[in-house]
Design a protein around this motif. Structure first.
Motif, PDB file in Angstrom:
ATOM      1  N   ASN A  53       0.818  -1.212   0.000  1.00  0.00           N
ATOM      2  CA  ASN A  53       0.000   0.000   0.000  1.00  0.00           C
ATOM      3  C   ASN A  53       0.851   1.262   0.000  1.00  0.00           C
ATOM      4  O   ASN A  53       0.349   2.361  -0.219  1.00  0.00           O
ATOM      5  CB  ASN A  53      -0.946   0.015   1.203  1.00  0.00           C
ATOM      6  CG  ASN A  53      -0.230  -0.181   2.526  1.00  0.00           C
ATOM      7  OD1 ASN A  53       0.745  -0.922   2.614  1.00  0.00           O
ATOM      8  ND2 ASN A  53      -0.694   0.476   3.563  1.00  0.00           N
ATOM      9  N   PHE A  54       2.155   1.107   0.245  1.00  0.00           N
ATOM     10  CA  PHE A  54       3.080   2.245   0.208  1.00  0.00           C
ATOM     11  C   PHE A  54       4.121   2.137  -0.897  1.00  0.00           C
ATOM     12  O   PHE A  54       4.519   3.139  -1.481  1.00  0.00           O
ATOM     13  CB  PHE A  54       3.827   2.358   1.546  1.00  0.00           C
ATOM     14  CG  PHE A  54       3.018   2.978   2.643  1.00  0.00           C
ATOM     15  CD1 PHE A  54       2.453   4.232   2.494  1.00  0.00           C
ATOM     16  CD2 PHE A  54       2.812   2.299   3.833  1.00  0.00           C
ATOM     17  CE1 PHE A  54       1.704   4.798   3.508  1.00  0.00           C
ATOM     18  CE2 PHE A  54       2.071   2.854   4.854  1.00  0.00           C
ATOM     19  CZ  PHE A  54       1.510   4.107   4.687  1.00  0.00           C
ATOM     20  N   TRP A  55       4.584   0.920  -1.181  1.00  0.00           N
ATOM     21  CA  TRP A  55       5.770   0.829  -2.021  1.00  0.00           C
ATOM     22  C   TRP A  55       5.786  -0.439  -2.850  1.00  0.00           C
ATOM     23  O   TRP A  55       5.609  -1.535  -2.330  1.00  0.00           O
ATOM     24  CB  TRP A  55       7.020   0.866  -1.140  1.00  0.00           C
ATOM     25  CG  TRP A  55       8.321   0.787  -1.884  1.00  0.00           C
ATOM     26  CD1 TRP A  55       9.199  -0.256  -1.897  1.00  0.00           C
ATOM     27  CD2 TRP A  55       8.887   1.785  -2.733  1.00  0.00           C
ATOM     28  NE1 TRP A  55      10.275   0.037  -2.693  1.00  0.00           N
ATOM     29  CE2 TRP A  55      10.111   1.289  -3.215  1.00  0.00           C
ATOM     30  CE3 TRP A  55       8.474   3.066  -3.133  1.00  0.00           C
ATOM     31  CZ2 TRP A  55      10.928   2.012  -4.088  1.00  0.00           C
ATOM     32  CZ3 TRP A  55       9.290   3.788  -3.982  1.00  0.00           C
ATOM     33  CH2 TRP A  55      10.493   3.273  -4.450  1.00  0.00           C
ATOM     34  N   ARG A  56       5.992  -0.271  -4.134  1.00  0.00           N
ATOM     35  CA  ARG A  56       6.194  -1.382  -5.051  1.00  0.00           C
ATOM     36  C   ARG A  56       7.500  -1.135  -5.795  1.00  0.00           C
ATOM     37  O   ARG A  56       7.534  -0.857  -6.986  1.00  0.00           O
ATOM     38  CB  ARG A  56       5.029  -1.482  -6.046  1.00  0.00           C
ATOM     39  CG  ARG A  56       3.789  -2.146  -5.459  1.00  0.00           C
ATOM     40  CD  ARG A  56       4.028  -3.615  -5.226  1.00  0.00           C
ATOM     41  NE  ARG A  56       2.868  -4.302  -4.706  1.00  0.00           N
ATOM     42  CZ  ARG A  56       2.901  -5.541  -4.249  1.00  0.00           C
ATOM     43  NH1 ARG A  56       4.038  -6.204  -4.219  1.00  0.00           N
ATOM     44  NH2 ARG A  56       1.808  -6.117  -3.799  1.00  0.00           N
ATOM     45  N   GLY A  57       8.599  -1.211  -5.068  1.00  0.00           N
ATOM     46  CA  GLY A  57       9.896  -0.812  -5.616  1.00  0.00           C
ATOM     47  C   GLY A  57      10.388  -1.657  -6.757  1.00  0.00           C
ATOM     48  O   GLY A  57      11.171  -1.205  -7.588  1.00  0.00           O
ATOM     49  N   ARG A  58       9.944  -2.905  -6.843  1.00  0.00           N
ATOM     50  CA  ARG A  58      10.470  -3.779  -7.879  1.00  0.00           C
ATOM     51  C   ARG A  58       9.988  -3.402  -9.269  1.00  0.00           C
ATOM     52  O   ARG A  58      10.499  -3.901 -10.266  1.00  0.00           O
ATOM     53  CB  ARG A  58      10.091  -5.234  -7.567  1.00  0.00           C
ATOM     54  CG  ARG A  58      10.754  -5.746  -6.299  1.00  0.00           C
ATOM     55  CD  ARG A  58      10.447  -7.192  -6.028  1.00  0.00           C
ATOM     56  NE  ARG A  58      10.863  -7.573  -4.689  1.00  0.00           N
ATOM     57  CZ  ARG A  58      10.778  -8.793  -4.203  1.00  0.00           C
ATOM     58  NH1 ARG A  58      10.304  -9.758  -4.952  1.00  0.00           N
ATOM     59  NH2 ARG A  58      11.166  -9.067  -2.974  1.00  0.00           N
ATOM     60  N   THR A  59       9.008  -2.535  -9.349  1.00  0.00           N
ATOM     61  CA  THR A  59       8.539  -2.103 -10.665  1.00  0.00           C
ATOM     62  C   THR A  59       9.361  -0.937 -11.194  1.00  0.00           C
ATOM     63  O   THR A  59       9.197  -0.532 -12.332  1.00  0.00           O
ATOM     64  CB  THR A  59       7.065  -1.668 -10.594  1.00  0.00           C
ATOM     65  OG1 THR A  59       6.944  -0.559  -9.699  1.00  0.00           O
ATOM     66  CG2 THR A  59       6.190  -2.812 -10.104  1.00  0.00           C
ATOM     67  N   SER A  60      10.235  -0.387 -10.378  1.00  0.00           N
ATOM     68  CA  SER A  60      11.050   0.754 -10.800  1.00  0.00           C
ATOM     69  C   SER A  60      12.346   0.277 -11.439  1.00  0.00           C
ATOM     70  O   SER A  60      13.013  -0.625 -10.930  1.00  0.00           O
ATOM     71  CB  SER A  60      11.374   1.653  -9.601  1.00  0.00           C
ATOM     72  OG  SER A  60      12.287   2.658  -9.978  1.00  0.00           O
ATOM     73  N   GLU A  61      12.709   0.889 -12.547  1.00  0.00           N
ATOM     74  CA  GLU A  61      13.964   0.559 -13.222  1.00  0.00           C
ATOM     75  C   GLU A  61      15.075   1.519 -12.825  1.00  0.00           C
ATOM     76  O   GLU A  61      16.206   1.393 -13.303  1.00  0.00           O
ATOM     77  CB  GLU A  61      13.762   0.602 -14.744  1.00  0.00           C
ATOM     78  CG  GLU A  61      12.741  -0.423 -15.246  1.00  0.00           C
ATOM     79  CD  GLU A  61      12.517  -0.339 -16.732  1.00  0.00           C
ATOM     80  OE1 GLU A  61      13.101   0.577 -17.360  1.00  0.00           O
ATOM     81  OE2 GLU A  61      11.767  -1.167 -17.281  1.00  0.00           O
ATOM     82  N   ASN A  62      14.779   2.479 -11.960  1.00  0.00           N
ATOM     83  CA  ASN A  62      15.743   3.529 -11.649  1.00  0.00           C
ATOM     84  C   ASN A  62      16.322   3.434 -10.245  1.00  0.00           C
ATOM     85  O   ASN A  62      17.113   4.290  -9.847  1.00  0.00           O
ATOM     86  CB  ASN A  62      15.075   4.898 -11.827  1.00  0.00           C
ATOM     87  CG  ASN A  62      14.569   5.102 -13.236  1.00  0.00           C
ATOM     88  OD1 ASN A  62      15.314   4.915 -14.190  1.00  0.00           O
ATOM     89  ND2 ASN A  62      13.306   5.477 -13.378  1.00  0.00           N
ATOM     90  N   ILE A  63      15.926   2.416  -9.499  1.00  0.00           N
ATOM     91  CA  ILE A  63      16.399   2.268  -8.120  1.00  0.00           C
ATOM     92  C   ILE A  63      17.074   0.911  -7.976  1.00  0.00           C
ATOM     93  O   ILE A  63      16.549  -0.107  -8.425  1.00  0.00           O
ATOM     94  CB  ILE A  63      15.231   2.380  -7.119  1.00  0.00           C
ATOM     95  CG1 ILE A  63      14.566   3.755  -7.232  1.00  0.00           C
ATOM     96  CG2 ILE A  63      15.709   2.165  -5.682  1.00  0.00           C
ATOM     97  CD1 ILE A  63      13.371   3.941  -6.338  1.00  0.00           C
ATOM     98  N   ASP A  64      18.207   0.900  -7.362  1.00  0.00           N
ATOM     99  CA  ASP A  64      18.919  -0.336  -7.068  1.00  0.00           C
ATOM    100  C   ASP A  64      18.021  -1.287  -6.282  1.00  0.00           C
ATOM    101  O   ASP A  64      17.319  -0.869  -5.356  1.00  0.00           O
ATOM    102  CB  ASP A  64      20.181  -0.008  -6.261  1.00  0.00           C
ATOM    103  CG  ASP A  64      20.922  -1.240  -5.820  1.00  0.00           C
ATOM    104  OD1 ASP A  64      21.654  -1.817  -6.649  1.00  0.00           O
ATOM    105  OD2 ASP A  64      20.786  -1.631  -4.636  1.00  0.00           O
ATOM    106  N   ARG A  65      18.045  -2.578  -6.638  1.00  0.00           N
ATOM    107  CA  ARG A  65      17.142  -3.553  -6.009  1.00  0.00           C
ATOM    108  C   ARG A  65      17.318  -3.602  -4.495  1.00  0.00           C
ATOM    109  O   ARG A  65      16.336  -3.678  -3.748  1.00  0.00           O
ATOM    110  CB  ARG A  65      17.392  -4.941  -6.617  1.00  0.00           C
ATOM    111  CG  ARG A  65      16.716  -6.112  -5.914  1.00  0.00           C
ATOM    112  CD  ARG A  65      15.192  -6.020  -5.968  1.00  0.00           C
ATOM    113  NE  ARG A  65      14.595  -7.094  -5.166  1.00  0.00           N
ATOM    114  CZ  ARG A  65      14.301  -8.307  -5.621  1.00  0.00           C
ATOM    115  NH1 ARG A  65      14.558  -8.606  -6.883  1.00  0.00           N
ATOM    116  NH2 ARG A  65      13.755  -9.202  -4.836  1.00  0.00           N
TER     117      ARG A  65
END
Length: 231
Positions: free
Chosen positions: A51-63
């Motif tokens: 509900n706050f963060w789905r970071g794995r969909t970003s290509e611009n942030i280190d995993r």
């Protein structure tokens, strides 16, 4: 049941807003858990951070950094949900695998057992504390460590299907299915790492819809209508 581990998705707690929290939904969960505690069940809880963060969909942030943000999202969720639980009269504690100042306590099995023994609902936040592991793996790991009898997976869907019921109206729901079959068919009840960990440690998982009336209480007290993933 003496001790259960409940996994709540962050998205489910957000309700129709799909982000943040829907307080009515969270309070409804709190009142159900309170009834279980009053019946003598010890409850541990893991909450996702979607509900706050789905970071794995970003290509611009280190995993690794994206996963660290996700861990912090789960801590925010646990702090909020814990306070709603307290507002309806429960005692709570939040444990994390890394130090968070005075916000949480550091996880250990002994500490968790001490809190359970005091009738407290114990929140396990921060995942495993390591990147590349999801909250699915985190909930299975903690359930094994604290010797829970079963993991309850409260999801947006009401069980495990042979296909995506949102895309295929003819998809069939399983009443029960083995964890081996889940792995073989890649049904993604939880991710593959979590599935194998559950299989190897004989940890059963029950999957049901969070939005059903009294769904958590019904699952524990004998009126279960979801899917039992057996080991």
């Amino acid at each position: 049941m003496k001790r259960i581990m409940l996994k709540l998705s962050g998205e489910a707690l957000a309700g129709e807003k799909h982000t943040g929290f829907d307080e009515a939904t969270v309070k409804g969960v709190a009142l159900q858990v309170k009834k279980l505690v009053e019946e003598g069940t010890q409850v541990g809880i893991v909450i996702g951070g979607g509900n706050f963060w789905r970071g794995r969909t970003s290509e611009n942030i280190d995993r690794t950094k994206a996963d660290q943000i996700g861990m912090l999202a789960t801590i925010m969720n646990c702090i909020y949900v814990s306070e709603i639980f307290r507002s309806v009269g429960m005692k709570t504690a939040i444990l994390t695998p890394f130090e968070c100042g005075s916000f949480t306590k550091l996880f250990s099995k002994d500490r968790a057992n001490k809190y359970f023994g005091k009738g407290m609902v114990v929140f396990f936040a921060g995942g495993t504390g390591h990147p590349y592991f999801s909250t699915d793996t985190g909930v299975v790991l903690r359930a094994i460590e604290v010797e829970a009898e079963v993991i309850l997976l409260a999801k947006a869907v009401d069980g495990v299907y042979d296909d995506d019921p949102k895309k295929n109206p003819a998809a069939c729901k399983y009443d029960a299915i083995s964890i081996d079959e889940v792995i073989q068919k890649n049904l993604q009840v939880v991710d593959m790492t979590a599935s194998i960990l559950a299989r190897d440690n004989k940890m059963p998982m029950w999957v049901f819809g969070l939005n059903g009336e009294n769904s958590i209480v019904n699952a524990v007290l004998g009126n279960f209508s979801g899917t039992k993933v057996t080991v």
